[in-house]
Design a protein around this motif. Structure first.
Motif, PDB file in Angstrom:
ATOM      1  N   ALA A  48     -24.642   0.299  45.632  1.00  0.00           N
ATOM      2  CA  ALA A  48     -25.379  -1.004  45.017  1.00  0.00           C
ATOM      3  C   ALA A  48     -25.427  -2.290  46.053  1.00  0.00           C
ATOM      4  CB  ALA A  48     -24.358  -1.464  43.898  1.00  0.00           C
ATOM      5  N   SER A  49     -26.145  -3.360  45.701  1.00  0.00           N
ATOM      6  CA  SER A  49     -26.122  -4.330  46.563  1.00  0.00           C
ATOM      7  C   SER A  49     -25.142  -5.587  46.175  1.00  0.00           C
ATOM      8  CB  SER A  49     -27.417  -5.117  46.214  1.00  0.00           C
ATOM      9  OG  SER A  49     -27.843  -5.331  44.987  1.00  0.00           O
ATOM     10  N   GLU A  50     -24.526  -5.235  45.157  1.00  0.00           N
ATOM     11  CA  GLU A  50     -23.319  -6.254  44.688  1.00  0.00           C
ATOM     12  C   GLU A  50     -22.117  -5.653  44.020  1.00  0.00           C
ATOM     13  OE1 GLU A  50     -24.320  -9.466  41.806  1.00  0.00           O
ATOM     14  OE2 GLU A  50     -26.503  -9.245  42.578  1.00  0.00           O
ATOM     15  N   ALA A  51     -20.966  -5.989  44.009  1.00  0.00           N
ATOM     16  CA  ALA A  51     -19.856  -5.769  43.178  1.00  0.00           C
ATOM     17  C   ALA A  51     -18.959  -6.641  43.131  1.00  0.00           C
ATOM     18  CB  ALA A  51     -19.384  -4.366  43.816  1.00  0.00           C
ATOM     19  N   ALA A  52     -18.538  -6.907  41.887  1.00  0.00           N
ATOM     20  CA  ALA A  52     -17.438  -7.725  41.457  1.00  0.00           C
ATOM     21  C   ALA A  52     -16.074  -7.195  41.628  1.00  0.00           C
ATOM     22  CB  ALA A  52     -17.487  -8.310  39.826  1.00  0.00           C
ATOM     23  N   PRO A  53     -15.093  -7.901  41.957  1.00  0.00           N
ATOM     24  CA  PRO A  53     -15.055  -9.453  42.313  1.00  0.00           C
ATOM     25  C   PRO A  53     -15.494  -9.745  43.583  1.00  0.00           C
ATOM     26  CG  PRO A  53     -12.851  -8.209  42.679  1.00  0.00           C
ATOM     27  CD  PRO A  53     -13.709  -7.230  42.445  1.00  0.00           C
ATOM     28  N   PHE A  54     -16.004  -9.058  44.626  1.00  0.00           N
ATOM     29  CA  PHE A  54     -16.273  -9.620  45.894  1.00  0.00           C
ATOM     30  C   PHE A  54     -17.338 -10.400  45.754  1.00  0.00           C
ATOM     31  CE2 PHE A  54     -14.792  -5.082  45.605  1.00  0.00           C
ATOM     32  CZ  PHE A  54     -13.580  -5.456  46.065  1.00  0.00           C
ATOM     33  N   ILE A  55     -18.540 -10.076  45.319  1.00  0.00           N
ATOM     34  CA  ILE A  55     -19.708 -10.937  45.301  1.00  0.00           C
ATOM     35  C   ILE A  55     -20.606 -10.549  44.003  1.00  0.00           C
ATOM     36  CG2 ILE A  55     -20.949  -8.979  46.758  1.00  0.00           C
ATOM     37  CD1 ILE A  55     -21.892 -12.500  47.736  1.00  0.00           C
ATOM     38  N   ALA A  56     -21.200 -11.305  43.243  1.00  0.00           N
ATOM     39  CA  ALA A  56     -21.803 -11.263  42.004  1.00  0.00           C
ATOM     40  C   ALA A  56     -22.895 -12.533  41.785  1.00  0.00           C
ATOM     41  CB  ALA A  56     -20.745 -11.564  40.993  1.00  0.00           C
ATOM     42  N   THR A  57     -23.907 -11.777  41.628  1.00  0.00           N
ATOM     43  CA  THR A  57     -25.105 -12.998  41.168  1.00  0.00           C
ATOM     44  C   THR A  57     -25.412 -12.472  39.799  1.00  0.00           C
ATOM     45  OG1 THR A  57     -27.013 -11.589  41.802  1.00  0.00           O
ATOM     46  CG2 THR A  57     -26.116 -13.050  43.522  1.00  0.00           C
ATOM     47  N   GLY A  58     -25.065 -11.392  39.072  1.00  0.00           N
ATOM     48  CA  GLY A  58     -25.290 -11.239  37.671  1.00  0.00           C
ATOM     49  C   GLY A  58     -24.680 -10.032  37.234  1.00  0.00           C
ATOM     50  N   GLY A  59     -24.985  -9.497  35.997  1.00  0.00           N
ATOM     51  CA  GLY A  59     -24.546  -8.286  35.279  1.00  0.00           C
ATOM     52  C   GLY A  59     -24.397  -7.096  36.339  1.00  0.00           C
ATOM     53  N   LEU A  60     -25.208  -6.846  37.150  1.00  0.00           N
ATOM     54  CA  LEU A  60     -25.058  -5.606  38.077  1.00  0.00           C
ATOM     55  C   LEU A  60     -23.772  -5.510  38.624  1.00  0.00           C
ATOM     56  CD1 LEU A  60     -26.197  -3.228  39.798  1.00  0.00           C
ATOM     57  CD2 LEU A  60     -27.103  -4.870  41.345  1.00  0.00           C
ATOM     58  N   ALA A  61     -23.167  -6.593  39.136  1.00  0.00           N
ATOM     59  CA  ALA A  61     -21.834  -6.947  40.165  1.00  0.00           C
ATOM     60  C   ALA A  61     -20.842  -6.377  38.859  1.00  0.00           C
ATOM     61  CB  ALA A  61     -21.623  -8.033  40.566  1.00  0.00           C
ATOM     62  N   GLU A  62     -20.981  -6.910  38.056  1.00  0.00           N
ATOM     63  CA  GLU A  62     -19.834  -6.796  37.035  1.00  0.00           C
ATOM     64  C   GLU A  62     -19.606  -5.464  36.485  1.00  0.00           C
ATOM     65  OE1 GLU A  62     -18.927  -9.495  33.825  1.00  0.00           O
ATOM     66  OE2 GLU A  62     -19.508 -11.258  34.871  1.00  0.00           O
ATOM     67  N   VAL A  63     -20.822  -4.471  36.273  1.00  0.00           N
ATOM     68  CA  VAL A  63     -20.901  -3.390  35.917  1.00  0.00           C
ATOM     69  C   VAL A  63     -20.292  -2.348  37.152  1.00  0.00           C
ATOM     70  CG1 VAL A  63     -22.603  -1.331  35.309  1.00  0.00           C
ATOM     71  CG2 VAL A  63     -22.676  -3.444  34.285  1.00  0.00           C
ATOM     72  N   ILE A  64     -20.812  -2.563  38.382  1.00  0.00           N
ATOM     73  CA  ILE A  64     -20.487  -1.885  39.409  1.00  0.00           C
ATOM     74  C   ILE A  64     -18.734  -1.968  39.442  1.00  0.00           C
ATOM     75  CG2 ILE A  64     -20.325  -1.485  42.110  1.00  0.00           C
ATOM     76  CD1 ILE A  64     -23.032  -0.613  40.394  1.00  0.00           C
ATOM     77  N   GLY A  65     -18.416  -3.218  39.362  1.00  0.00           N
ATOM     78  CA  GLY A  65     -16.832  -3.537  39.388  1.00  0.00           C
ATOM     79  C   GLY A  65     -16.093  -2.816  38.333  1.00  0.00           C
ATOM     80  N   SER A  66     -16.704  -3.134  37.104  1.00  0.00           N
ATOM     81  CA  SER A  66     -15.900  -2.560  35.929  1.00  0.00           C
ATOM     82  C   SER A  66     -15.907  -0.929  35.595  1.00  0.00           C
ATOM     83  CB  SER A  66     -15.939  -3.452  34.712  1.00  0.00           C
ATOM     84  OG  SER A  66     -17.591  -3.382  34.409  1.00  0.00           O
ATOM     85  N   LEU A  67     -17.439  -0.448  35.743  1.00  0.00           N
ATOM     86  CA  LEU A  67     -17.503   0.990  35.570  1.00  0.00           C
ATOM     87  C   LEU A  67     -16.654   1.982  36.658  1.00  0.00           C
ATOM     88  CD1 LEU A  67     -18.692   3.462  34.257  1.00  0.00           C
ATOM     89  CD2 LEU A  67     -20.838   3.130  35.718  1.00  0.00           C
ATOM     90  N   SER A  68     -16.716   1.321  37.953  1.00  0.00           N
ATOM     91  CA  SER A  68     -16.009   2.136  38.929  1.00  0.00           C
ATOM     92  C   SER A  68     -14.545   2.203  38.622  1.00  0.00           C
ATOM     93  CB  SER A  68     -16.286   1.597  40.242  1.00  0.00           C
ATOM     94  OG  SER A  68     -15.737   0.308  40.363  1.00  0.00           O
ATOM     95  N   LYS A  69     -13.914   0.913  38.220  1.00  0.00           N
ATOM     96  CA  LYS A  69     -12.538   0.925  37.869  1.00  0.00           C
ATOM     97  C   LYS A  69     -12.238   1.818  36.648  1.00  0.00           C
ATOM     98  CE  LYS A  69      -9.399  -2.621  36.160  1.00  0.00           C
ATOM     99  NZ  LYS A  69      -9.564  -4.038  35.639  1.00  0.00           N
ATOM    100  N   ALA A  70     -13.177   1.931  35.562  1.00  0.00           N
ATOM    101  CA  ALA A  70     -12.818   2.637  34.522  1.00  0.00           C
ATOM    102  C   ALA A  70     -12.998   4.403  34.798  1.00  0.00           C
ATOM    103  CB  ALA A  70     -14.076   2.529  33.263  1.00  0.00           C
ATOM    104  N   LEU A  71     -13.874   4.422  35.879  1.00  0.00           N
ATOM    105  CA  LEU A  71     -14.038   5.854  36.064  1.00  0.00           C
ATOM    106  C   LEU A  71     -12.835   6.471  36.728  1.00  0.00           C
ATOM    107  CD1 LEU A  71     -17.718   6.541  36.972  1.00  0.00           C
ATOM    108  CD2 LEU A  71     -16.685   7.581  35.180  1.00  0.00           C
TER     109      LEU A  71
END
Ligand code: GLC
Length: 512
Positions: A48-71
């Motif tokens: 992906a092009s962004e991931a929270a909590p490192f860098i976020a411009t929108g919802g994509l980053a939050e989803v990458i951060g939280s979905l990976s953690k949940a899985l």
């Protein structure tokens, strides 16, 4: 690859059947003594092009951060995430990254340096792709050479797999910036033995941005042979999103409703034909939010914490918010909030059309966001004209957003289209009841009050339908039923638990 657990003949004396399949899970210890082959972990890599909590411009980053953690809470998965190492990656994280080596990435006639950094948290391994020429710039996107930057990133991902010796079962690519990883896999790397079992899954977070380029740069810029032109060509252009859809084993969007909507021209930004042609591979899975990251009981940004069984702190949040924004402190006056990018598809035209009628009621209106100057100017002017009733904060500020989520009563999100939307979920979790248009993820997460739901909804993209439900919400606010509705909103399950299972199924399907 071992997919079943078999017992060696010596260990199965008591068993009559010739070869036994052991169904019950075995511990590492047992497996040493009776030599049972343990099923290997399933390996998933998010590109992906962004991931929270490192860098976020929108919802994509939050989803990458939280979905990976949940899985990754499932011990049988090895979940990893790879993103570019942007200049703006937060310092407190960057200093924890470990340099694990560097390689050179061949792409067309270029051969570029690629440093690799690693960081582990919450059972997830993150990789950061370093090249200062491409990523040592402010922000993530919006450069003339974004195509080349993300081509380097995706090609780098494919090379890094070899460097770290990690060949995932599923390469999960998100949005157009990662589409080329799926394309490189299918047009070239899958011919190498280590890559041949990697399956590609592609997720569309927003179909508006497709990665379109002139056809004549296919070989030179993207390093894809013209023999694959048909895969990526659409409407006489290179369309990277289309290419990923064509070549992945499965693709998804971020809500079931949006997965239906993008089959139609109104929502598809030109891709409906491609979506329909590939619809057997398509699934819609509703995003979740991280319940720890958005928790009114622990959120440090709040004036006072509260939870669904004791919402008294919310009244304090409201009072302090009113003081902070210079609004009259009135507990009984409902605050309607919007936190949004100020762009047309967020439904701002509807708001412009009827907000002054809404303001005739005893209400306060608070808007937070930045975007197109047309809307920024409009809302700044509205606040000037309705001092003491309307406030517009034309910026983005995460701390203030949390103060608004907690201090407001109603959250307005009348989007024209919304792949999923996270704000309506965050607002609900903070007890701020959502008013949404029934589209995409808004439709899937907020159900109408009249039918026993957790918020207020309207169907047609029409300002007067919106006004009608705002008035309905205001009358429920003044009724005795409000406290129950707040509780219902707060108790709605917006975690990843259901959706993570859907992703597991999607991966299983892709692996078949
Ligand atoms: C995009 C969509 C938004 C979605 C987010 C995460 O930003 O516009 O609706 O919630 O991606 O998937």
């Amino acid at each position: 690859m071992a997919t079943t657990k078999t017992v060696k003949k010596s260990a199965k004396k008591k068993v009559a059947a010739p070869i036994e399949v052991v169904e019950t899970p075995v511990s590492q210890e047992e497996c040493k003594t009776c030599e049972i082959a343990v099923e290997p972990k399933k390996k998933y890599l998010f590109v992906a092009s962004e991931a929270a909590p490192f860098i976020a411009t929108g919802g994509l980053a939050e989803v990458i951060g939280s979905l990976s953690k949940a899985l990754a809470t499932d011990e049988s998965y090895d979940v990893r995430v790879i993103i570019p190492l942007y200049q703006d990656i937060r310092k407190e994280y960057r200093k924890e990254f470990r340099f694990i080596g560097n390689i050179f990435v061949p792409l067309s006639w270029r051969n570029q340096y690629c440093g690799i950094f690693e960081y582990k948290a919450n059972n997830v391994t993150y990789y950061f792709v370093d090249n200062e020429y491409y990523f040592k710039r402010p922000g993530c996107y919006g450069y003339y050479d974004d195509g080349e930057r993300f081509a380097f990133f995706c090609r780098g991902v494919m090379e890094i797999l070899n460097f770290i010796g990690f060949y995932p079962d599923v390469l999960h690519c998100h949005d157009w910036q990662a589409a080329l990883a799926a394309l490189y896999l299918k047009t070239s790397y899958c011919q190498r033995p280590e890559y041949q079992f990697i399956r590609a899954v592609f997720t569309i977070h927003n179909i508006e941005y497709q990665g379109k380029y002139s056809l004549d740069v296919l070989e030179d810029l993207f390093g894809i042979s013209y023999s694959y032109k048909n895969l990526v060509e659409y409407d006489r252009c290179i369309n990277l999103m289309k290419g990923a859809i064509e070549c992945c084993e499965a693709f998804s969007t971020v809500s079931p409703s949006y997965s239906e909507e993008i089959k139609t021209p109104f929502y598809s930004h030109g891709l409906d034909q491609i979506i329909r042609r590939n619809e057997s591979k398509l699934t819609g899975i509703l995003n979740g939010i991280d319940p720890d990251y958005y928790n009114p009981a622990t959120d440090k940004a709040l004036f006072q914490n509260y939870n669904a069984s004791d919402v008294s702190g919310k009244a304090v949040c409201k009072e302090e918010l009113q003081k902070m924004l210079g609004l009259p402190v009135k507990a009984e006056t409902p605050i309607i909030a919007m936190i949004s990018r100020l762009v047309s598809h967020k439904g701002l035209d509807l708001v412009k059309e009827v907000i002054e009628q809404v303001l005739r009621n005893d209400v306060q209106f608070v808007l937070l966001g930045t975007g197109d100057s047309e809307y920024e100017n409009y809302f700044a002017d509205l606040a000037r004209r309705y001092q003491g009733k309307a406030v517009s904060v034309i910026t983005f500020n995460s701390d203030l957003s949390r103060k608004i989520y907690s201090g407001a009563d109603l959250f307005l999100m009348p989007s024209k289209s919304e792949p999923c939307g996270l704000s309506q979920m965050i607002a609900s979790r903070y007890g701020t009841v959502a008013i949404v248009r029934e589209t995409g993820g808004l439709r899937d997460s907020i159900k109408p009050y009249g039918a026993g739901g957790n918020g207020f909804t309207f169907r047609e993209y029409n300002a007067y339908d919106m006004l009608y439900v705002i008035n309905e919400a205001l009358s429920v606010y003044r009724s005795g039923a409000w406290a129950n509705l707040v509780k219902k909103a707060m108790e709605t399950d917006f975690t990843w638990s259901a959706s993570a299972k859907n992703y597991e199924e999607l991966y299983e399907r892709a692996m078949k």
